[in-house]
Design a protein around this motif. Structure first.
Motif, short mmCIF file in Angstrom:
data_model
loop_
_atom_site.label_atom_id
_atom_site.label_comp_id
_atom_site.label_asym_id
_atom_site.label_seq_id
_atom_site.Cartn_x
_atom_site.Cartn_y
_atom_site.Cartn_z
N TYR A 53 41.07 35.43 39.64
CA TYR A 53 42.06 34.46 40.11
C TYR A 53 43.32 35.16 40.60
N SER A 54 43.66 36.28 39.96
CA SER A 54 44.83 37.06 40.41
C SER A 54 44.61 37.55 41.83
N HIS A 235 49.74 28.86 33.42
CA HIS A 235 50.72 29.48 34.32
C HIS A 235 51.20 30.76 33.65
N ILE A 236 51.01 31.87 34.36
CA ILE A 236 51.22 33.21 33.83
C ILE A 236 52.55 33.76 34.33
N ASN A 237 53.41 34.17 33.40
CA ASN A 237 54.73 34.70 33.73
C ASN A 237 54.79 36.17 33.35
N ASN A 238 55.38 36.97 34.22
CA ASN A 238 55.41 38.41 34.01
C ASN A 238 56.77 38.89 33.51
N LYS A 239 56.82 39.33 32.28
CA LYS A 239 57.98 40.01 31.70
C LYS A 239 59.27 39.20 31.88
N GLU A 240 60.27 39.76 32.60
CA GLU A 240 61.57 39.08 32.73
C GLU A 240 61.74 38.43 34.11
N ASP A 241 60.66 37.94 34.67
CA ASP A 241 60.72 37.23 35.95
C ASP A 241 61.65 36.03 35.83
N ILE A 242 62.59 35.90 36.78
CA ILE A 242 63.54 34.78 36.70
C ILE A 242 63.02 33.50 37.35
N VAL A 243 62.00 33.61 38.20
CA VAL A 243 61.55 32.43 38.94
C VAL A 243 61.03 31.32 38.02
N PRO A 300 53.01 43.75 38.13
CA PRO A 300 51.57 43.48 38.22
C PRO A 300 51.08 42.53 37.14
N TYR A 301 50.00 41.81 37.48
CA TYR A 301 49.30 40.92 36.57
C TYR A 301 47.96 41.58 36.24
N ASN A 302 47.95 42.35 35.17
CA ASN A 302 46.78 43.13 34.77
C ASN A 302 46.30 44.00 35.93
N GLY A 303 47.26 44.66 36.58
CA GLY A 303 46.95 45.61 37.64
C GLY A 303 46.98 45.03 39.04
N VAL A 304 47.16 43.72 39.18
CA VAL A 304 47.18 43.09 40.49
C VAL A 304 48.61 42.74 40.86
N THR A 305 49.12 43.32 41.95
CA THR A 305 50.44 43.01 42.47
C THR A 305 50.29 42.05 43.65
N MET A 306 51.05 40.97 43.63
CA MET A 306 50.88 39.93 44.63
C MET A 306 51.33 40.37 46.02
N GLY A 307 50.54 39.99 47.00
CA GLY A 307 50.85 40.30 48.40
C GLY A 307 49.62 40.77 49.13
N CYS A 308 49.67 40.66 50.45
CA CYS A 308 48.51 41.03 51.28
C CYS A 308 48.69 42.45 51.82
#
Length: 308
Positions: A53-54, A235-243, A300-308
């Motif tokens: 899904y990531s 809904h998965i949140n990464n560390k200190e993400d402000i969004v 990253p979300y278990n090694g997956v960084t968002m973007g194309c």
């Protein structure tokens, strides 16, 4: 995340008056006294189960021209079993999206593009915190007290009919009732609305939502409505993400249940309830925007960084 994206988020936060008020505002006395389940750590196998899904959420950033042929680089290479059905959007007025089928998961996949710093219109949608009633033609029978972010609702409406047709086609073609909606940031917000929209029109759909860096999408009645539906929500949140702490609760926004919070240690913790105030969950860990960072938003979300 690109520097321009960081600058926009900071400017938008100040302009909307989120600042300290984006913190976890006190909930009602009744909500405060509801017992919560324990915060629990996900196992390695549970974390790994989110990886497909990531990649699909990350691929949402790719142009429709390459997701139609599933030739979108690393995200597509990581999920070679995927069979695309439809794709669209222009990455500007309409967010990119795609629908297809994963035979390994036996599920239809719906993904939406997140906030692309190279396009200004999606950023303006993120910056508009007005709550509005959902379109009754898209969400028939939904109560008038249930409201969502105007920009997110408008973005979901832009692609709703195309998404619905593609999902129905995929379900018919591959003989499955399983549907997962996914996305990151703005894409997660659109996909959460899709997760509510699809079963209203295809009652046989067994819907699951998996979102990353999800901003708050609607008001308290919206969050309660999500929790009451027979859909799986994560809904998965990464560390200190402000969004994920935006828009602020003081503006009437609330998250539904289903949070998973990635710790600085790399552990993934399931945080029960809505806007869990524990410092092991996003609201407690990032009580205001000055204690968070946009650099954690893309992963990253278990090694997956968002973007194309």
């Amino acid at each position: 995340m690109l520097a321009s994206h960081r600058l926009w988020f900071k400017a938008a936060l100040v302009g909307l008056g989120f600042s300290w008020f984006a913190s976890a505002a006190p909930t009602s006395d009744a909500a405060q006294h509801l017992p919560r389940q324990s915060i629990t750590a996900l196992s390695t196998s549970q974390i790994d189960a989110f990886t497909p899904y990531s990649y699909y959420a990350s691929a949402g950033y790719c142009a429709a021209s390459v997701t139609k042929t599933w030739s979108c680089g690393a995200n597509c290479a990581a999920t070679p079993q995927f069979e695309p059905i439809a794709a669209g959007g222009d990455g500007d007025k309409v967010q990119y999206w795609f629908v297809g089928y994963d035979p390994t998961l036996n599920t239809v996949v719906v993904s939406h593009q997140g906030t692309d710093p190279s396009e200004i219109l999606p950023l303006l949608e993120d910056g508009d915190a007005t709550l509005t009633n959902l379109d009754s033609s898209l969400f028939p029978g939904i109560g008038s007290s249930i409201q969502a972010h105007e920009g997110f609702a408008g973005a979901q409406a832009d692609t709703a009919s195309s998404i619905l047709a593609a999902v129905q086609q995929a379900m018919n073609t591959y003989g499955t009732n399983n549907v997962v909606t996914t996305g990151h940031s703005l894409g997660a917000a659109i996909s959460l609305l899709d997760a509510l929209y699809i079963p209203l029109h295809i009652p046989s759909a067994n819907v699951k939502f998996v979102g990353y860096g999800l901003p708050r999408v609607g008001n308290q009645d919206f969050a309660n409505y999500v929790d009451a539906q027979p859909i799986s929500v994560t809904h998965i949140n990464n560390k200190e993400d402000i969004v994920p702490i935006m828009p602020g609760q003081f503006l009437g926004y609330h998250h539904p249940s289903g949070e998973v919070h990635i710790q600085d240690s790399g552990a993934w913790l399931a945080c029960p309830g809505q806007d869990n105030p524990s410092d092991e969950c996003i609201v407690g860990d990032v009580p205001n925007i000055f204690e968070g960072t946009t650099s954690d938003h893309d992963g990253p979300y278990n090694g997956v960084t968002m973007g194309c």
